[in-house]
Design a protein around this motif. Structure first.
Motif, PDB file in Angstrom:
ATOM      1  N   PHE A 219      24.171  21.372  67.340  1.00  0.00           N
ATOM      2  CA  PHE A 219      25.425  21.403  67.421  1.00  0.00           C
ATOM      3  C   PHE A 219      26.134  22.367  68.251  1.00  0.00           C
ATOM      4  O   PHE A 219      27.244  22.288  68.778  1.00  0.00           O
ATOM      5  CB  PHE A 219      25.885  21.153  66.020  1.00  0.00           C
ATOM      6  N   ALA A 220      25.552  23.800  68.157  1.00  0.00           N
ATOM      7  CA  ALA A 220      25.738  24.929  68.817  1.00  0.00           C
ATOM      8  C   ALA A 220      25.838  24.513  70.420  1.00  0.00           C
ATOM      9  O   ALA A 220      26.650  24.999  71.194  1.00  0.00           O
ATOM     10  CB  ALA A 220      25.108  26.186  68.654  1.00  0.00           C
ATOM     11  N   ALA A 221      24.625  23.938  70.659  1.00  0.00           N
ATOM     12  CA  ALA A 221      24.543  23.350  72.190  1.00  0.00           C
ATOM     13  C   ALA A 221      25.723  22.584  72.523  1.00  0.00           C
ATOM     14  O   ALA A 221      26.236  22.553  73.640  1.00  0.00           O
ATOM     15  CB  ALA A 221      23.283  23.026  72.424  1.00  0.00           C
ATOM     16  N   ALA A 222      26.008  21.420  71.735  1.00  0.00           N
ATOM     17  CA  ALA A 222      27.051  20.530  71.996  1.00  0.00           C
ATOM     18  C   ALA A 222      28.460  21.101  71.834  1.00  0.00           C
ATOM     19  O   ALA A 222      29.052  20.527  72.766  1.00  0.00           O
ATOM     20  CB  ALA A 222      27.061  19.608  70.834  1.00  0.00           C
ATOM     21  N   ALA A 223      28.572  22.279  71.164  1.00  0.00           N
ATOM     22  CA  ALA A 223      29.909  22.786  71.174  1.00  0.00           C
ATOM     23  C   ALA A 223      30.170  23.483  72.604  1.00  0.00           C
ATOM     24  O   ALA A 223      31.283  23.810  72.988  1.00  0.00           O
ATOM     25  CB  ALA A 223      30.147  23.786  70.121  1.00  0.00           C
ATOM     26  N   LEU A 224      29.002  23.962  73.012  1.00  0.00           N
ATOM     27  CA  LEU A 224      29.147  24.694  74.475  1.00  0.00           C
ATOM     28  C   LEU A 224      29.271  23.445  75.704  1.00  0.00           C
ATOM     29  O   LEU A 224      29.762  23.661  76.825  1.00  0.00           O
ATOM     30  CB  LEU A 224      27.935  25.504  74.843  1.00  0.00           C
ATOM     31  N   TRP A 225      28.817  22.189  75.329  1.00  0.00           N
ATOM     32  CA  TRP A 225      28.658  21.296  76.497  1.00  0.00           C
ATOM     33  C   TRP A 225      29.986  20.822  76.691  1.00  0.00           C
ATOM     34  O   TRP A 225      30.317  20.910  77.900  1.00  0.00           O
ATOM     35  CB  TRP A 225      28.045  20.085  75.734  1.00  0.00           C
TER      36      TRP A 225
ATOM     37  N   PRO B 184      39.194  20.828  71.653  1.00  0.00           N
ATOM     38  CA  PRO B 184      39.071  20.263  70.350  1.00  0.00           C
ATOM     39  C   PRO B 184      37.643  19.587  70.012  1.00  0.00           C
ATOM     40  O   PRO B 184      37.154  19.766  68.749  1.00  0.00           O
ATOM     41  CB  PRO B 184      40.336  19.179  70.366  1.00  0.00           C
ATOM     42  N   TYR B 185      37.137  18.831  70.765  1.00  0.00           N
ATOM     43  CA  TYR B 185      35.637  18.450  70.702  1.00  0.00           C
ATOM     44  C   TYR B 185      34.826  19.634  70.515  1.00  0.00           C
ATOM     45  O   TYR B 185      33.778  19.505  69.652  1.00  0.00           O
ATOM     46  CB  TYR B 185      35.343  17.495  72.012  1.00  0.00           C
ATOM     47  N   ALA B 186      35.003  20.612  71.409  1.00  0.00           N
ATOM     48  CA  ALA B 186      34.073  21.792  71.089  1.00  0.00           C
ATOM     49  C   ALA B 186      34.251  22.438  69.572  1.00  0.00           C
ATOM     50  O   ALA B 186      33.169  22.794  69.095  1.00  0.00           O
ATOM     51  CB  ALA B 186      34.168  22.623  72.375  1.00  0.00           C
ATOM     52  N   VAL B 187      35.437  22.456  69.356  1.00  0.00           N
ATOM     53  CA  VAL B 187      35.774  23.035  67.889  1.00  0.00           C
ATOM     54  C   VAL B 187      35.152  22.221  66.767  1.00  0.00           C
ATOM     55  O   VAL B 187      34.586  22.806  65.928  1.00  0.00           O
ATOM     56  CB  VAL B 187      37.160  23.399  67.706  1.00  0.00           C
ATOM     57  N   GLY B 188      35.239  20.841  67.135  1.00  0.00           N
ATOM     58  CA  GLY B 188      34.308  20.067  65.940  1.00  0.00           C
ATOM     59  C   GLY B 188      32.958  20.217  66.037  1.00  0.00           C
ATOM     60  O   GLY B 188      32.354  20.202  65.032  1.00  0.00           O
ATOM     61  N   MET B 189      32.350  20.271  67.081  1.00  0.00           N
ATOM     62  CA  MET B 189      30.805  20.588  67.209  1.00  0.00           C
ATOM     63  C   MET B 189      30.822  21.989  66.600  1.00  0.00           C
ATOM     64  O   MET B 189      29.753  22.213  65.766  1.00  0.00           O
ATOM     65  CB  MET B 189      30.181  20.542  68.624  1.00  0.00           C
ATOM     66  N   ALA B 190      31.605  23.134  66.902  1.00  0.00           N
ATOM     67  CA  ALA B 190      31.416  24.379  66.244  1.00  0.00           C
ATOM     68  C   ALA B 190      31.630  24.295  64.718  1.00  0.00           C
ATOM     69  O   ALA B 190      30.970  24.788  63.980  1.00  0.00           O
ATOM     70  CB  ALA B 190      32.388  25.249  66.839  1.00  0.00           C
ATOM     71  N   ALA B 191      32.503  23.726  64.205  1.00  0.00           N
ATOM     72  CA  ALA B 191      32.611  23.427  62.737  1.00  0.00           C
ATOM     73  C   ALA B 191      31.500  22.740  61.961  1.00  0.00           C
ATOM     74  O   ALA B 191      30.995  23.247  61.053  1.00  0.00           O
ATOM     75  CB  ALA B 191      33.856  22.538  62.444  1.00  0.00           C
TER      76      ALA B 191
END
Length: 207
Positions: free
Chosen positions: A70-76, A98-105
């Protein structure tokens, strides 16, 4: 059934529905739209992980691989923001933030689960290191609260923005049922807001 279990069931239902929707969108994505397909698949993976997270058996999922994924997804999402029509790079990045922040959460929740799994609460901690251990734990707790608070505030803002954006024009949008693009946009914003709110609740729930 306790109140906590009711909340867990509601979150599971929300994220299960979100996962099915994201998978359906990935299948319906037009050929060649690779970025959109990956976006939907990442949303589906996150929703599935969130659907099982509230339950005790959800802890069987390995936390560290989840954090990395999910860290990689947040960067994607910010890294793949590309110029679209008249939209500049900055605007495209902000739109996908917002999608990146959701993945970061999700990354943060998985990271916290990993940290809790490695905590040593046994009485065998050497006396000479107890003060340092307690001080480090207090400092880590404050940092955890700051990160959690920042993520929670952003998710709350995103959720309220998505859920309330169409309220003044909801009747007009419904009356123009032939405008599928508008209806699709309203639906997308509803799901964005609902999943952001669900992620916020999950973030603030004790794990």
């Amino acid at each position: 059934m306790s109140a906590t279990e009711v909340v867990h069931c509601m979150l599971t239902a929300l994220f299960a529905a979100a996962a099915v929707r994201a998978l359906g969108q990935s299948v319906l994505t037009r050929t060649g739209a690779c970025r959109s397909c990956v976006d939907h698949l990442l949303h589906a993976a996150m929703a599935l992980a969130m659907a099982v997270m509230p339950w005790s058996w959800g802890g069987a999922l390995p936390a560290l691989p989840q954090s990395v994924f999910f860290a990689a997804a947040a960067l994607w999402f910010p890294l793949t923001a590309v110029r679209s029509g008249q939209e500049g790079q900055l605007s495209a990045t902000v739109r996908r933030l917002p999608y990146a922040v959701g993945m970061a959460a999700m990354t943060w929740m998985s990271y916290r689960a990993t940290g809790h799994a490695h905590e040593t609460m046994a009485d065998g901690v050497p006396t000479a290191h107890q003060a340092m251990h307690v001080s480090h734990s207090m400092g880590g707790s404050k940092a955890d609260s700051v990160v959690t608070g920042v993520l929670a505030l952003y998710l709350l803002a995103c959720s309220l923005h998505s859920l309330t954006r169409d309220m003044p024009t909801l009747r007009a949008t419904t009356e123009t049922a032939g405008n599928s693009t508008s209806l699709r946009s309203v639906c997308n914003r509803f799901w964005d807001g609902a999943t952001a709110m669900g992620t916020l609740v999950m973030l603030l729930m004790p794990h």
